[in-house]
Every structure is written in C-alpha cells, then in structure tokens.
Scaffold this motif. Structure first.
Motif, PDB file in Angstrom:
ATOM      1  N   ALA A 259       0.821  -1.212   0.000  1.00  0.00           N
ATOM      2  CA  ALA A 259       0.000   0.000   0.000  1.00  0.00           C
ATOM      3  C   ALA A 259       0.858   1.266   0.000  1.00  0.00           C
ATOM      4  N   ALA A 260       2.086   1.139   0.469  1.00  0.00           N
ATOM      5  CA  ALA A 260       2.978   2.306   0.501  1.00  0.00           C
ATOM      6  C   ALA A 260       3.303   2.813  -0.896  1.00  0.00           C
ATOM      7  N   ASP A 261       3.172   1.950  -1.909  1.00  0.00           N
ATOM      8  CA  ASP A 261       3.470   2.337  -3.284  1.00  0.00           C
ATOM      9  C   ASP A 261       2.207   2.526  -4.129  1.00  0.00           C
ATOM     10  N   MET A 262       1.049   2.493  -3.478  1.00  0.00           N
ATOM     11  CA  MET A 262      -0.213   2.666  -4.185  1.00  0.00           C
ATOM     12  C   MET A 262      -0.729   4.089  -4.013  1.00  0.00           C
ATOM     13  N   THR A 263      -1.640   4.482  -4.888  1.00  0.00           N
ATOM     14  CA  THR A 263      -2.335   5.754  -4.714  1.00  0.00           C
ATOM     15  C   THR A 263      -3.610   5.493  -3.919  1.00  0.00           C
ATOM     16  N   GLY A 264      -4.210   6.567  -3.451  1.00  0.00           N
ATOM     17  CA  GLY A 264      -5.450   6.423  -2.706  1.00  0.00           C
ATOM     18  C   GLY A 264      -6.540   5.780  -3.535  1.00  0.00           C
ATOM     19  N   SER A 265      -6.602   6.138  -4.813  1.00  0.00           N
ATOM     20  CA  SER A 265      -7.631   5.577  -5.693  1.00  0.00           C
ATOM     21  C   SER A 265      -7.411   4.090  -5.929  1.00  0.00           C
ATOM     22  N   GLN A 266      -6.153   3.656  -5.837  1.00  0.00           N
ATOM     23  CA  GLN A 266      -5.854   2.239  -5.995  1.00  0.00           C
ATOM     24  C   GLN A 266      -6.104   1.448  -4.711  1.00  0.00           C
ATOM     25  N   ASN A 267      -5.781   2.063  -3.586  1.00  0.00           N
ATOM     26  CA  ASN A 267      -5.840   1.357  -2.304  1.00  0.00           C
ATOM     27  C   ASN A 267      -7.242   1.332  -1.688  1.00  0.00           C
ATOM     28  N   ASN A 268      -8.029   2.377  -1.923  1.00  0.00           N
ATOM     29  CA  ASN A 268      -9.367   2.411  -1.338  1.00  0.00           C
ATOM     30  C   ASN A 268     -10.232   1.274  -1.872  1.00  0.00           C
ATOM     31  N   ASP A 269     -10.978   0.635  -0.997  1.00  0.00           N
ATOM     32  CA  ASP A 269     -11.897  -0.432  -1.401  1.00  0.00           C
ATOM     33  C   ASP A 269     -13.264   0.181  -1.721  1.00  0.00           C
ATOM     34  N   ALA A 270     -13.560   0.255  -3.026  1.00  0.00           N
ATOM     35  CA  ALA A 270     -14.824   0.868  -3.458  1.00  0.00           C
ATOM     36  C   ALA A 270     -16.014   0.114  -2.880  1.00  0.00           C
ATOM     37  N   MET A 271     -17.057   0.874  -2.532  1.00  0.00           N
ATOM     38  CA  MET A 271     -18.259   0.279  -1.958  1.00  0.00           C
ATOM     39  C   MET A 271     -19.419   0.317  -2.952  1.00  0.00           C
ATOM     40  N   LYS A 272     -20.215  -0.733  -2.930  1.00  0.00           N
ATOM     41  CA  LYS A 272     -21.422  -0.799  -3.736  1.00  0.00           C
ATOM     42  C   LYS A 272     -22.555  -1.358  -2.876  1.00  0.00           C
ATOM     43  N   THR A 273     -23.753  -1.281  -3.396  1.00  0.00           N
ATOM     44  CA  THR A 273     -24.893  -1.804  -2.640  1.00  0.00           C
ATOM     45  C   THR A 273     -25.691  -2.772  -3.503  1.00  0.00           C
ATOM     46  N   LYS A 274     -26.340  -3.699  -2.833  1.00  0.00           N
ATOM     47  CA  LYS A 274     -27.210  -4.659  -3.505  1.00  0.00           C
ATOM     48  C   LYS A 274     -28.253  -5.145  -2.499  1.00  0.00           C
ATOM     49  N   GLY A 275     -29.503  -5.007  -2.876  1.00  0.00           N
ATOM     50  CA  GLY A 275     -30.582  -5.439  -1.996  1.00  0.00           C
ATOM     51  C   GLY A 275     -30.597  -4.704  -0.682  1.00  0.00           C
ATOM     52  N   GLY A 276     -30.178  -3.450  -0.693  1.00  0.00           N
ATOM     53  CA  GLY A 276     -30.169  -2.644   0.522  1.00  0.00           C
ATOM     54  C   GLY A 276     -28.969  -2.877   1.422  1.00  0.00           C
ATOM     55  N   LYS A 277     -28.023  -3.718   0.976  1.00  0.00           N
ATOM     56  CA  LYS A 277     -26.832  -3.996   1.773  1.00  0.00           C
ATOM     57  C   LYS A 277     -25.592  -3.477   1.062  1.00  0.00           C
ATOM     58  N   ALA A 278     -24.602  -3.052   1.853  1.00  0.00           N
ATOM     59  CA  ALA A 278     -23.350  -2.527   1.300  1.00  0.00           C
ATOM     60  C   ALA A 278     -22.282  -3.616   1.284  1.00  0.00           C
ATOM     61  N   PHE A 279     -21.428  -3.564   0.256  1.00  0.00           N
ATOM     62  CA  PHE A 279     -20.307  -4.493   0.198  1.00  0.00           C
ATOM     63  C   PHE A 279     -19.128  -3.807  -0.479  1.00  0.00           C
ATOM     64  N   PHE A 280     -17.952  -4.419  -0.371  1.00  0.00           N
ATOM     65  CA  PHE A 280     -16.717  -3.861  -0.915  1.00  0.00           C
ATOM     66  C   PHE A 280     -16.276  -4.657  -2.131  1.00  0.00           C
ATOM     67  N   GLU A 281     -15.820  -3.955  -3.156  1.00  0.00           N
ATOM     68  CA  GLU A 281     -15.384  -4.619  -4.386  1.00  0.00           C
ATOM     69  C   GLU A 281     -14.009  -5.256  -4.257  1.00  0.00           C
ATOM     70  N   SER A 282     -13.191  -4.763  -3.328  1.00  0.00           N
ATOM     71  CA  SER A 282     -11.852  -5.310  -3.114  1.00  0.00           C
ATOM     72  C   SER A 282     -11.600  -5.399  -1.616  1.00  0.00           C
ATOM     73  N   ASN A 283     -10.417  -5.855  -1.242  1.00  0.00           N
ATOM     74  CA  ASN A 283     -10.132  -6.035   0.189  1.00  0.00           C
ATOM     75  C   ASN A 283      -8.698  -5.644   0.520  1.00  0.00           C
ATOM     76  N   ASN A 284      -8.282  -4.477   0.041  1.00  0.00           N
ATOM     77  CA  ASN A 284      -6.941  -4.004   0.341  1.00  0.00           C
ATOM     78  C   ASN A 284      -6.744  -3.723   1.827  1.00  0.00           C
ATOM     79  N   CYS A 285      -7.854  -3.456   2.537  1.00  0.00           N
ATOM     80  CA  CYS A 285      -7.751  -3.152   3.963  1.00  0.00           C
ATOM     81  C   CYS A 285      -7.649  -4.425   4.799  1.00  0.00           C
ATOM     82  N   GLY A 286      -7.797  -5.572   4.185  1.00  0.00           N
ATOM     83  CA  GLY A 286      -7.699  -6.826   4.925  1.00  0.00           C
ATOM     84  C   GLY A 286      -8.865  -7.084   5.853  1.00  0.00           C
TER      85      GLY A 286
END
Length: 367
Positions: A259-286
């Motif tokens: 993560a030290a060599d990534m940009t914020g846009s690369q490292n942030n885990d984008a969020m989306k929703t489905k059926g009223g629930k939120a989820f993350f598209e990636s898991n860079n935060c572990g």
C-alpha cells in the motif's frame, strides 16, 4: 513474571517451561454452557506437537523431539460443558533431553532470548530456553482450541480461521488451494511449491542451517463491527497476538506494505450496494477499517524468522567470573529447521483468542 495473561474478558494465562514437568493454561471468561470437546483440543495440539509426521512420513522441517502433548482438563468443564468457571488444561512434558543444553549453561545462543532474559532477571533457564521456548505455544494452542469452539457455536458454520505457509526457504506458493494444506509437511496451499520448499529445507538441514518464511491467515464469517477503537483496534490486537509468538518479526494486513506504493484511488476499497446492503469490491484493507471489522474476510501475513538453533559454529559471549568473554558455540540437541508448519496452528489459536475476547466485549458496546 508479568505478561503471561492475554485478553480482557476471555483470558488465557499460560504456565510452564520447555524442560519443566508440564505446561498448561488457565482460561477464564468462557461463558457457561459452551460445549467443550476434549478431542477437538487434542486434534489442535496434534497439529502443533513436535515429532508429528506428515502423511505418515517424517517431516524434514521439524524437530525430532517426540511429545504426545496429551491435554488433560483439570477444572471448569462438567458433562462436556463450560461451567463459567476457570478452565485449567495441563500438558505433560515427557521427552526432555536437558543434557543437550549443558554446554549452554554459561554461553548465550545467538538469535535466542538467552541474553535478554539474563539481563532482565539476572539468571535464566538454559534448558531449551524455559518460558521463551516455542514449547510454550502448546498451551496457547489448547486455549485457542477452546476459543474456536466458543466462536463456532456463537457464529455458526460460516466462521473459520485458516492459516498456511505462503513462503518458506525462499520458495513462494503460486496457487492457493486450502484443501491441500494438511496434505503436505509444510502446510502449504500449493503442492508443487511445498515439494520445492521441502527440498530446499532438506539441503539446509544437511548443512546444519535453517530457514524462515511467511504464514498467511484468512478469517471468514466475522460480522462487521468487531474491534474497540483507539488502543484496542482489531488489527492492533491481532498484531500483538502474532508478535507475541517468539519467531514472528513482522505483520501486514490486506495489501500490507504494498500500500505504501499505491495511490489512494488504488488502495481504497470501493463500496457498492445490492438489496439494501453494502459491500466492498476489493479487500486491500484486509477486512479491517478504523480498527473494526467491515464484514470482509480478515487477511494478514506474518514474517517468521529462521530458526536460531543451527548446527554451525557461531561467535557468542559467555559469563566467566561475572564478566562477559568471547567464545565459540555449536548448538546440540533436536531443533526445527523451519518453524512455519508448526506456527500455523499457533497463529490460528492466537487469532481465535483475540476474536473470542472482542466478541464478548461487543456485547457491551450498545443496547
């Protein structure tokens, strides 16, 4: 000695030394009614114990010291259930070769805790390292087995903690197949890589040397909201738990140091929703944000140093008439060549202790 107790509500206090009569743990805070299966505790200990074979064959990575590591529950369990009182578990030592350490009485082993223990306490147990020995982790595994049984009953079948050797002796896994972890002596999720690891370790054993590696852990089925902000963050407590294991020298979560060599846009885990629930598209935060679980898989990796007990002559110091003098030392006895496969169950146990404690703390977090 302080520092032998881990946890706030679900607490584990270990006792015993490498060459003493026994080791064990007192576990307090286990809710009454939790089903405790001694066989499941024993199965966890069998995976960690010295002298264990892999698929019926001797394991090139581990010590030849053979211990049954038979667990005996002394208190706190009645008719297969926790009584809500302290659970004491004892594990007898049966295969100590203390004479193997006679040449260490006055000399300090490079890479071990000998010198620092001596500086702190003024003397030390030179027979295998006493409390600083990896032998102490059998008590942690017993406590972790109880924690796992509590978590499985509290969280259901979706919950699991799985650790494995990701890298050892300079060889990395190229594929991740969790079904093969227990089918090779390195506990690696890649059979081809495991064979290469074992070959390299055999070479090092023949030279009297040792190897380090990386162990990865994946925790599934943890609900969002676990972890206490500020000082008792989930990742902070997992880091403390892992770094309390003697050979562990580093830890990273999710993308980790990359993560030290990534940009914020690369490292942030984008969020989306489905059926009223939120989820993350990636898991860079572990799986952990702000020190609190976010519902994703929790993923971390630890760096395991090479075994310091090597059969090569080394420069060190010894005590002679109250003063340190230069000397040469060649270690004897029975020792692991690579700790990764035996650390795997310890990692799972320590993770379970953290999660069990935080789950109980969460019950007081809000109405």
């Amino acid at each position: 000695m302080s520092g032998s107790t881990f946890g706030k509500i679900f607490k584990a206090s270990t006792f015993g030394e490498s060459h003493g009569n026994a080791l064990g743990v007192v576990i307090d805070g286990v809710p009454a009614g939790v089903k405790i299966d001694l066989q499941k505790i024993q199965e966890r200990l069998d995976r960690r114990r010295p002298g264990a074979k892999a698929n019926g064959k001797n394991n090139a990575a581990v010590t030849s010291r053979s211990e049954a590591d038979k667990a005996e529950i002394l208190s706190g369990v009645f008719e297969g259930k926790a009584q809500g009182t302290p659970i004491a578990i004892e594990i007898k030592n049966t295969s100590q070769h203390s004479k193997d350490y006679s040449n260490l009485k006055d000399s300090f082993r490079p890479g071990h805790a000998d010198f620092s223990y001596y500086e702190k306490y003024g003397f030390r147990d030179y027979r295998g390292g006493g409390r600083s020995s990896g032998r102490e982790t059998c008590a942690r595994v017993a406590a972790g087995a109880v924690a796992l049984q509590f978590l499985e009953q509290a969280l259901g079948k979706k919950f699991s903690v799985t650790a494995y050797t990701l890298r050892a002796a300079g060889v990395s896994c190229q594929t991740i197949d969790l079904s093969v972890i227990e089918k090779n002596p390195l506990r690696a999720p890649d059979l081809k890589a495991a064979a290469a690891m074992e070959e390299k370790i055999q070479e090092l054993r023949a030279k009297g040397d040792s190897a380090g590696g990386v162990v990865e852990c994946i925790i599934k089925g943890i609900p969002s909201g676990l972890g206490e902000p500020v000082f008792d963050k989930l990742d902070a407590l997992l880091a403390q738990a892992m770094l309390s294991i003697g050979a562990v020298k580093g830890i990273e979560f999710g993308a980790g140091f990359a993560a030290a060599d990534m940009t914020g846009s690369q490292n942030n885990d984008a969020m989306k929703t489905k059926g009223g629930k939120a989820f993350f598209e990636s898991n860079n935060c572990g799986g952990i944000l702000g020190g609190i679980s976010n519902g994703n898989e929790i993923v971390f990796r630890i760096a395991v140093k090479p075994v310091p007990s090597i059969f090569i002559s080394q420069q060190t110091a010894k005590i002679q008439k109250g003063k340190f003098v230069q000397t040469e030392l060649q270690i004897q006895g029975r020792h692991d060549v690579c700790l990764c496969p035996r650390i795997v169950p310890v990692v799972e146990a320590m993770a379970a202790l953290v999660l069990a404690d935080l789950l109980l703390q969460n019950k007081a977090a809000r109405l």
